[in-house]
Design an enzyme around this catalytic site. Structure first.
Site, mmCIF file in Angstrom:
data_model
loop_
_atom_site.group_PDB
_atom_site.id
_atom_site.type_symbol
_atom_site.label_atom_id
_atom_site.label_comp_id
_atom_site.label_asym_id
_atom_site.label_seq_id
_atom_site.Cartn_x
_atom_site.Cartn_y
_atom_site.Cartn_z
ATOM 1 N N HIS A 107 0.369 5.724 0.934
ATOM 2 C CA HIS A 107 -0.477 6.740 1.552
ATOM 3 C C HIS A 107 -0.214 8.091 0.895
ATOM 4 C CE1 HIS A 107 -1.392 3.657 4.383
ATOM 5 N NE2 HIS A 107 -0.195 3.663 4.923
ATOM 6 N N GLU A 113 3.439 7.483 8.781
ATOM 7 C CA GLU A 113 3.379 6.516 9.881
ATOM 8 C C GLU A 113 4.772 5.967 10.180
ATOM 9 O OE1 GLU A 113 0.623 3.808 8.028
ATOM 10 O OE2 GLU A 113 2.215 2.394 7.510
ATOM 11 N N GLN A 136 0.825 -1.205 0.000
ATOM 12 C CA GLN A 136 0.000 0.000 0.000
ATOM 13 C C GLN A 136 0.856 1.250 0.000
ATOM 14 O OE1 GLN A 136 -1.450 0.302 4.530
ATOM 15 N NE2 GLN A 136 -1.761 -1.737 3.665
ATOM 16 N N HIS A 146 4.755 -0.039 0.761
ATOM 17 C CA HIS A 146 5.168 -0.842 1.910
ATOM 18 C C HIS A 146 4.131 -1.922 2.204
ATOM 19 C CE1 HIS A 146 2.594 2.362 3.488
ATOM 20 N NE2 HIS A 146 2.322 1.588 4.529
ATOM 21 N N ARG A 161 -4.295 0.559 -1.894
ATOM 22 C CA ARG A 161 -3.723 -0.784 -1.996
ATOM 23 C C ARG A 161 -3.222 -1.036 -3.408
ATOM 24 N NH1 ARG A 161 -8.287 -0.826 0.972
ATOM 25 N NH2 ARG A 161 -8.037 -1.375 3.179
#
Length: 388
Positions: free
Chosen positions: A97, A132, A95, A253, A272
């Protein structure tokens, strides 16, 4: 004063049926339990124990008292960070972000297309970015960022399959990585299936090679997924307990195994790209994907007081994570706004007792709050100087 939180658990197929129940001291549900959420994201907000109000409602009722003026000025009247525990038993999807700008555009586009927030085709659930960090609690495996194209090409050149040898030639070109990723993600289903079949056969025959051995492992879970092609191009990271890696926007990642604490900006936006039965929006993945090799940012904790280690993430105002080793009655300052999660032993924050697996929110109105006990806790606040 600090408030004790009840925290939701999300169940996904890749989760462990035992890790989070053991952390919380309760019997397993019989389902895979993948993520413990601690925060105020509207998708799964924590609630105040014995009260029933969500943490989001508590903050909305008194933004200045709960968050402080500096945080409200910078992020608005919402908790800007989210803390999770990940319990990864099976590999989860590859995925990426978005940046904030990409999230705003993507959210508007899906709204315009008439996709409801709970539509399985929806990727954007808010207008925020999702930087993240994964901090290993146990040995933790991840694929993060693209590997050196020359190293991947060298492995593929030993293949006897023409598609894989051809991919090696593309990777040898200066712009070849992006071209190959675009080609593999946009292939028609039949051609993609042929190349994936060739790759899985190659991986089975070359299991002793770490790169192909990893693809073989993934193929046992996702045998016909074109994400196996993308996984071949990614860099494998193994984190020991306490080690951490930061994942910026656009970096591909996938987490493969282990338990980690994951601090992030408060968002649930996930694009995804493979290794999943869920919706893959290829066009949107290609819009936000960073094709440069690397991308993973190792984070080395630094001392920040007796028993306290800070995990610094430069340039991300939402996140300031600390791991606190508590011994005896020594008190550690934990000024709000801050989330506190105990992962081992017991602790108390301003008189609120926290058993293992329990969490609390310290409001900004408690600048002198302290944490004490015997065990290990993670605390998360913003990186704004006024909020530390």
């Amino acid at each position: 004063m600090a408030v004790l939180l009840e925290n939701p658990v999300r169940s996904y197929a890749w989760g462990s049926p035992t890790v989070i129940p053991e952390l919380l001291g309760r019997a397993p549900s019989g389902q895979p339990e993948a993520e413990l959420w601690v925060g105020a994201h509207p998708g799964s907000p924590s609630t105040v124990a014995g009260d029933g109000r969500s943490l989001a409602e508590v903050i909305e009722a008194d933004p200045a008292g709960t968050l402080g003026d500096a945080v409200v000025r910078r992020f608005g009247p919402r908790l800007p960070f989210l803390l999770k525990v990940l319990a990864v038993e099976r590999p989860l999807s590859i995925q990426v972000h978005p940046t904030i700008e990409q999230a705003v555009e993507g959210y508007a586009g899906e709204d315009a297309a008439g996709l409801a927030l709970d539509d399985p085709r929806r990727s954007y659930h808010d207008r925020n970015h999702k930087p993240e960090m994964a901090v290993a609690v146990t040995r933790f495996e991840a694929l993060v960022g693209f590997d050196d194209p020359a190293a991947v090409a060298a492995s593929l050149e030993e293949s006897e399959h023409p598609d894989l040898v051809g991919a090696a030639a593309v990777l040898r070109d200066g712009e070849g990585l992006e071209r190959l990723v675009r080609r593999w993600l946009t292939l028609d289903a039949g051609t993609a299936a042929q190349i994936v079949t060739a790759l899985t056969a190659e991986a089975s025959a070359r299991r002793a090679d770490p790169r192909f051995g990893l693809v073989h492992r993934l193929a046992e879970v996702y045998p016909h997924d074109r994400g196996l092609l993308l996984a071949l191009l990614l860099r494998h990271h193994v984190l020991a307990p306490g080690e951490a890696v930061f994942v910026p926007a656009g970096v591909p990642h996938a987490y493969l195994s282990g338990v980690a604490v994951e601090p992030q900006a408060s968002s649930d936006n996930t694009l995804r790209a493979g290794l999943t039965p869920k919706h893959v929006d290829v066009a949107e993945v290609l819009r936000i994907l960073r094709h440069q090799p690397g991308g993973a940012v190792p984070v080395t904790p630094v001392p920040a007081g007796p028993g306290v280690e800070l995990y610094p993430v430069p340039g991300i105002d939402e996140l300031s994570l600390s791991r606190v080793r508590l011994t005896g009655d020594a008190a550690v300052p934990v000024p709000g706004p801050r989330l506190v999660l105990v992962v081992d032993g017991t602790a108390a924050v301003d008189g609120v007792r926290l058993a293992r697996g329990r969490a609390a929110f310290v409001p900004a109105a408690e600048p002198d709050a302290t944490l004490a006990g015997d065990g290990v806790a993670f605390t998360l606040t913003t990186a704004l100087d006024q909020a530390r």
